[in-house]
Design a protein around this motif. Sequence first.
Motif: not given
Length: 135
Positions: A50-55, A118-124, A126-135
């Motif tokens: 929840s504290n990760i906002v970008g990569v 690959g790490f950046a794609r995975e983080i991005d 998961r951030i997109a999925a989190r934002d879809r469910t919280s927004g």
Amino acid sequence: MARFQIRRDSLVRPRFAVCGATQAKSYVEIDECEVRVRLGGLFNQSIPFSNIVGVERANWSLWRGLGVRLSAGHGLGVVGSTDGVVRLRLSPKVTVKVFFNLKSQCEELLLSLDDPDGFAREIDSRIAARDRTSG
């Protein structure tokens, strides 16, 4: 769970191994709740997702050193190489244990990885999925 190896240059591997930072114990794991960073006995910390906002890809100069390093501003580097470095942007800041009982407030965490893209794609993703469910 996704797992990514921390990149460790051949010159530092023997020094890192003394502290338990072998290949098997130098990794970043991502799950739905957190990102866990381990560099043997040198660093073992979980960051709430929840504290990760970008990569993003980042540069790390050799003059900054390798290992666990406080970086300029409010950042921390867990790096075994100057190649394959990514920056996790954190908000709000996260308190991490750096050495023994020394703690630091971090708004960015820099990591050297064997597969930074690959790490950046995975983080991005998961951030997109989190934002879809919280927004």
